[in-house]
Motif scaffolding. Sequence first.
Motif, short mmCIF file in Angstrom:
data_model
loop_
_atom_site.label_atom_id
_atom_site.label_comp_id
_atom_site.label_asym_id
_atom_site.label_seq_id
_atom_site.Cartn_x
_atom_site.Cartn_y
_atom_site.Cartn_z
N LYS A 89 1.65 7.13 -6.53
CA LYS A 89 -0.30 7.95 -6.85
C LYS A 89 0.29 9.73 -6.55
N ALA A 90 1.28 9.90 -5.41
CA ALA A 90 1.84 10.66 -5.32
C ALA A 90 2.48 11.58 -6.41
N GLU A 91 3.35 10.64 -6.67
CA GLU A 91 4.33 10.38 -8.26
C GLU A 91 3.45 11.60 -10.08
N ARG A 92 2.44 10.25 -9.50
CA ARG A 92 1.90 10.39 -10.57
C ARG A 92 1.35 12.49 -10.99
N GLU A 93 0.12 12.24 -9.69
CA GLU A 93 -0.07 13.95 -9.47
C GLU A 93 1.08 14.74 -9.78
N ARG A 94 2.53 14.73 -9.25
CA ARG A 94 3.01 15.62 -9.82
C ARG A 94 3.85 15.52 -11.31
N GLN A 95 3.56 14.35 -12.01
CA GLN A 95 4.10 14.65 -12.92
C GLN A 95 2.32 15.64 -13.84
N ALA A 96 1.64 15.02 -13.07
CA ALA A 96 0.23 15.73 -14.54
C ALA A 96 0.30 17.17 -13.62
N LEU A 97 0.84 17.96 -12.93
CA LEU A 97 0.46 19.67 -12.39
C LEU A 97 2.08 19.46 -13.53
N LEU A 98 3.42 19.20 -12.85
CA LEU A 98 4.40 19.63 -13.99
C LEU A 98 3.92 19.10 -15.23
N LYS A 115 0.88 -1.16 -0.11
CA LYS A 115 0.11 0.16 0.13
C LYS A 115 0.75 1.10 0.01
N GLU A 116 2.36 1.88 0.72
CA GLU A 116 3.00 2.76 0.47
C GLU A 116 3.30 3.25 0.14
N GLN A 117 3.81 1.63 -1.06
CA GLN A 117 4.20 1.56 -2.52
C GLN A 117 3.12 2.76 -3.60
N ARG A 118 2.00 1.89 -3.07
CA ARG A 118 0.80 2.29 -4.22
C ARG A 118 1.36 3.74 -3.74
N LYS A 119 0.85 4.30 -2.14
CA LYS A 119 0.59 5.51 -1.82
C LYS A 119 1.42 6.51 -3.36
N ARG A 120 2.59 5.91 -2.73
CA ARG A 120 4.15 6.72 -3.73
C ARG A 120 3.72 6.92 -4.76
#
Length: 748
Positions: free
Chosen positions: A88-97, A81-86
């Motif tokens: 997801k956060a990485e994908r959101e950051r990429q979307a903002l960029l 679950k921790e890896q999945r959360k990390r």
Amino acid sequence: MMDGGLLEPLLFLARKSKNPEVQFRAASALNNLASNPEMKQVLKDGGAVNPLKSLARSRDPEIKREAIEALAELGITYVSKEQRKRQKAERERQALLLADQQRAEREALEREAMQRQVLKREQLERQKVERESKERMMREALEKERLEKERIERQRLEKEAQERAMREAAEREAQERIQAEREQMKLERMNVDARQKAEREALEKQAREAREALARAQHEKLQLEKERQEREALEREVNQARDSLARARAEREALERELLEAEAAALKLEKAELERSLSEAQNMKPEQPIQLNAPEAIRVVAISETVEVDDERDIDEDYDEEDDEMTEADRREKAKIALVMVDLWEPAEDKSITQSALRKLAALSMKIRNRKLIRIAGAIPILVELLKPSDPSVGLTPTQSLALSVLAVLCRNVRNREDVRRNDGLRHVLRIARVKEEKDLIEDLKALKELAKNDKNKHILREGRLLEFLVSKLLPDNQPIQELALDIITIMTTNDVKSQVTVRDAQGIPPIIKLIYHQEDEIKRRAVRCLGSVAQNNRKIQQMVRKSKGTLKTIVEYLSHENQEVRKAAAGCVASVSENDHSNQIAIRKLGAVAELVNLLSDDESRDDTKEQVAAAIRSLAKGNTKIQADFREGPGIKLLVNLLSVNHLGCKIHATGALMELARDNAKNCDIICYAGAVHPLVDSLEQENKVLQYLTEGCIWALARKSSKRRRLFLDANALEPLRILKMSDNIQVKKGAEWAIQILS
């Protein structure tokens, strides 16, 4: 190896147990099993993946580690679950960029659009200035255009006048062309009528040939019947000879018995005399034994010697297969053959008798006239029967070797070759070619060489893969076998495309080319002749000869060889490799062949058969080649060819006529030289020859010479060429007939 029955409880514990110790042990056990390659598939099939995933979610790090390792061994990736959360956060950051990047791009596009508007306004101002300049230029151009139009109108009027004149000329030309087409159509109709007439005549000829074939078949049937009667007469004579021989043997045995009895009586008389006068016998010589029947014994020996000498007697006479008249000499030879055939008709157990008969038959077959009589006596089926049990892998027996040598000599007779085929002898002669003994192989190749001269035999031998076998015998250095192999290939490939292709596919061209460099003149001559036969009118093989380095150069050099047979073979090879091949014609010309051929024609030592091949080479080289035609015009070649028209050698006449025809074709200068060199009257004389080939070529030569020249036509008319041509127009040969029509049309 764990039993499959223990796996299910282990998986059950992994799924259901809540005890950390049990879970750890179950995960550890499954991890150990998963590390075994043989158990991986068993664990997957047994449903171990889901229990392991359940254990991987445990809070106990040891249990979690063991379960994740087991899943990794099974090739399954586990994500926590921790890896999945990390992730997801990485994908959101990429979307903002990505959104920031897109916004920056839109702003850049807007700035670029504003710059384009400024540039567009500047461009419009420049275009306005340019448009005003162009309007001034256009007004000037319109004035010039008006002046140009006036000039063009004047030119148009002049051109229309010219076109009107050209149109009138074209109409006149069209009318003339229409008239010419009408005449052409009329000529075509006449040609169609002529073709239909020719077809009718061809059908009539076929019917006539069928009748002639039927007549020939009936004649052959009569001949066979006559041969059968002669064979029966021979058998009767043999039976009489056998009876006479038996009587002679009985008389000889009786005389020998009488002689033995007389000797015994003489011994008894001598013994009695010795007993009566023993003392007197010491001082006296004993009386000679009484030879009561010595004259009879001497007579028997004399008769025996006479018969033996008579068997060996030879009479040399010319022989004609169609000559059925039986001479006294034929009867004597027939009697000899009959006496020899007795031992072959009824073979004795003693092989020496059969071998002696075969030797005598071989001696008799050396006389040309005897070969027919030997065939009639039925020797060929007997010889074939003797060869049937032969085994080439073991070798031939002495009897089979003698039979093969006799058959090879008999095959020199044309009818005998057909008789060998009818008695299934080709198959056995072809099979014996695999024999290892050189002497027997040479005799077999001699027989095959004669048998191949028959077209039907040639087809059977080709299907029997004789050509492939002969190719394998070319390179081993054995002169007698190489000579015979080259001769047979030459015979089989002459005017036979299938045999030529067979030799090419069997990789036979390189060995033949290699043998033209042989040190022995006989092999060299045969190899050159064989190469010409294989390449004759075959474009692919002609191309192979041209591409073979130095081959054409060597052949041209052989035209000046010291051996006349080699020169003759080289001339024939030049004729074959250049026939209908423009590239080879040019290559041979560059090598100086024209001068060498002219030298051979002018050489007094050259025989007529050599000049025949030279003329054939000139004909092939000059066919459709204007440069070579010009080369012969510049030297004495044409005059020498014209001289050959008057020789007695038929082959020289035929090929010299063909060479002159090709030199004259579409070449007015050569035509004039040929006519004024004295060719007109010999050509007209050749029309009266009986040979159809010579007649046809002569007609073609007259056609080529008389075209497009009234002076040359007048020469042939003055030589009275029309009369023999009108006679040939009624020939039963279609080609001769058509050639006569063409020549008459030109002369008329």
